[in-house]
Design a protein around this motif. Sequence first.
Motif, PDB file in Angstrom:
ATOM      1  N   TRP B 234       0.831  -1.195   0.000  1.00  0.00           N
ATOM      2  CA  TRP B 234       0.000   0.000   0.000  1.00  0.00           C
ATOM      3  C   TRP B 234       0.870   1.251   0.000  1.00  0.00           C
ATOM      4  O   TRP B 234       0.372   2.357  -0.002  1.00  0.00           O
ATOM      5  N   GLU B 515       0.615   9.657  -6.882  1.00  0.00           N
ATOM      6  CA  GLU B 515       0.091   8.313  -7.080  1.00  0.00           C
ATOM      7  C   GLU B 515      -0.520   8.206  -8.463  1.00  0.00           C
ATOM      8  O   GLU B 515      -1.135   9.155  -8.947  1.00  0.00           O
ATOM      9  N   ILE B 517      -2.644   5.333 -10.997  1.00  0.00           N
ATOM     10  CA  ILE B 517      -3.212   3.998 -11.206  1.00  0.00           C
ATOM     11  C   ILE B 517      -3.721   3.936 -12.633  1.00  0.00           C
ATOM     12  O   ILE B 517      -4.493   4.795 -13.061  1.00  0.00           O
ATOM     13  N   ARG B 518      -3.292   2.946 -13.398  1.00  0.00           N
ATOM     14  CA  ARG B 518      -3.749   2.896 -14.785  1.00  0.00           C
ATOM     15  C   ARG B 518      -3.593   1.503 -15.373  1.00  0.00           C
ATOM     16  O   ARG B 518      -2.914   0.650 -14.814  1.00  0.00           O
ATOM     17  N   VAL B 595       3.417  -1.399  -7.879  1.00  0.00           N
ATOM     18  CA  VAL B 595       2.696  -2.625  -7.531  1.00  0.00           C
ATOM     19  C   VAL B 595       1.964  -3.118  -8.769  1.00  0.00           C
ATOM     20  O   VAL B 595       1.347  -2.332  -9.499  1.00  0.00           O
ATOM     21  N   ARG B 608      -0.021   0.209 -10.388  1.00  0.00           N
ATOM     22  CA  ARG B 608      -0.035   1.366  -9.489  1.00  0.00           C
ATOM     23  C   ARG B 608       1.399   1.831  -9.289  1.00  0.00           C
ATOM     24  O   ARG B 608       2.260   1.050  -8.915  1.00  0.00           O
TER      25      ARG B 608
END
Lengths: 130, 644
Positions: B234, B515, B517-518, B595, B608
């Motif tokens: 995380w 951050e 995310i894709r 990640v 991520r």
Amino acid sequence: MRIHYICLIFVLASKAFAVEPSEILNDTKLEDRARNLSSNIRCLVCQNENIDSSESEFAKDLRLYIRDQLVEGRTDEEIEKFLVSKYGSYILFKPEFTGYNIFLYLLGPFIFIFSFIMILLVFLNPKKGE
Amino acid sequence: MISELGHFLLISAFCLNLGLIANNISTRSVLAGYTRFFNRLESLLFILLSISFLLLIVSFINSDFSVKLVANNSHALKPILYKVAGAWGNHEGSMLLWVLILSVYLFLFQASSSGYPKALLRNVILIQLSTTALFLFYLLILSNPFERLEIPPLNGQDLNPILQDVLLVAHPPILYLGYLGLSIPFSIAVGFLLTNDHKINIVSLIRFWSLVPFVFLTLGILLGSIWAYYELGWGGWWFWDPVENVSLLPWLINLALIHSILILERRSSLLNWTILLSIMGFSFSMIGTFVVRSGLITSVHAFANDPSRGLFILLIIFLAIASSLVIYITKRSNHKNFMNLNFASKELWIIVQNLTLLVIATIVFLGTIWPFIIEAMFDEQVSVGEPFYEVSLTPFVIIFAFMLPIASKIRWKGKNFSNIKTIIGLICISIAFSASAFIWKEFKLLTFIGLFLSSWVCLGSILEFTSYFKSQLNFIDSLKRSPILNSRLIGRTCAHFGFGLLIFGVTAVTSWEVEDIRNVEVGESYYLKSYQIVFKGIDYSVEKNFKKVSGSFEVLNNNKLVGTLLPEKRLYPSRNEVTTEASIKPTFPDDLYMVLGNKIDENAWVVRTYIKPFISFIWLGVILMALGGFISLLSFSSYNKFKA
């Protein structure tokens, strides 16, 4: 303990993955608010995770719900209130400042102020002869 | 055979322990001195327990699945390092380690503190022996690590995969060295009270034995935190998990103790308070263990599943804490030594520092047990998590950090702020430093405060260091003249400077983290800040005890290759568990953290990526704090040399 097992089942059954690209809103301001809200909302089927980092279906549903509500123009407070009315105050990581929770919030500051005054009284003006 | 021998040694150790206690109590009237013979026997306790623990490790290495503990926590295919670590990656084994370390400290204490009054030493040893006996009793009755299975399974159930990690091999023993190191100040405090002679000077004894656990606790917490950073995926490094909180509590109390002892040393005041802090430190260690082991909370750490155990541990802890508090109340010193303090005196600021630490500890403790209190009293469920701690602790951490440079700059028994110009100068420089960051970044108040405090604490500690040497004629000369003062000064500077770096790291990461995310397809590339990330490919492979998928991502900065990220997902078939292995590329000052998520189709994956600015400052700061404690410890050896 039961919650623990339910969580395990969820993790194994669904390989959902924290926040997914398809969930993210195009409006960055709303998305920021969604992330901020999510960090305060507990995934009820997990151990100690907020819905932002949880991989469960439950968390995913709530993430989508929050975003729907934000798009419809609801305020953060309204969304939190609704979630509390539906799932109980257990769902918030930051307890509401009401009822007995006030004690939780104020005990620390109270001890600090009280003891601070006591320390000043005792050490700044000690009675002569002692 | 091996495990029976181990069990036998445990039982012998317990009998010896009881014998030593009886001897300790009975000989005090008959024998005047504490004879060398019994000294040897106490080291025998440590030897018996070590061999017993080694035998448990041997069972793990041999994968002897007829031992229940091995069958439940090991696997024939597991790498040897994790087989060994399996010995303490579970309840019974870690309790054996707990008792072993208690006896290690007893041994070390005896070996190192010969110059003190016999009556005091005997009492301290009695308390330490009694604590060891309580936990040994528990180990033998309710959690025997050497229990056999009637029908041994073909293979073991394996250790929880997320615990199979190099850092976690070291984390529990080091943390335990910290937790149990606190047992010595505890024993000294209670032993001192029992001796009933308040004239004995225990300052350097407590100071030494409170610095030892400080070093280990700090390192132990750090290892756990770094582990969480790269293993849980995380990207966080502190989660306010109950288990983290309970490790923080003894650390905070110990920190207060380390500072209050300075007042005892200089002004012979606050004796009772120092004693109470010593008792509280180990009490919180034990409460921490109880919380971890009772099964009250569910987390990766909760390995006790039998409620009767939790109850028994609670009983032991209650016994230990309650009896020590009763001794404190009845035997504490009634001698009133009120200091006449001024706002400009160091003593007052250290007292307020102690108060701030205790308030922080109170908030953390209350937050941790609040859900249990509410459930017990109102049958309702509440959660207390990260957002709560952020809101309630931030003001006190700010107060704490702001006071630090002033407290270390002003004088003992100070009458006025003679250094007021330097202090104001430092504040101005720090404000300027902090403000300059917002030329590039968006202004946020908390970021501003954090940057200000970090610069204020760092500069303050450096200035204190240099001004000390300015007052000396010659640097080398002064080093030779007062080795004690210098190693204490260097240690203090190091620890305070580390704390400043820690504040800086925390501020930077929380304020400026990026951050992303894709979905990424193989061959595709994307930009994050100035970094270009290229998805090179995906690779499947089978390792000894797990299967893995790993992605390969090249990171370029200004068209120069910075490094390759290889995030993994692992499946451990023995437990049917999936873990994510984040890939981290430290490129100073940023950490790139990646990640691997789900597979979308043959070529596309969810990815991520985080950019974590200055997170290495957090680790570095904490390492410096531990190092500072260690350097201060050196003052004791130089002290002895100095005397000789």
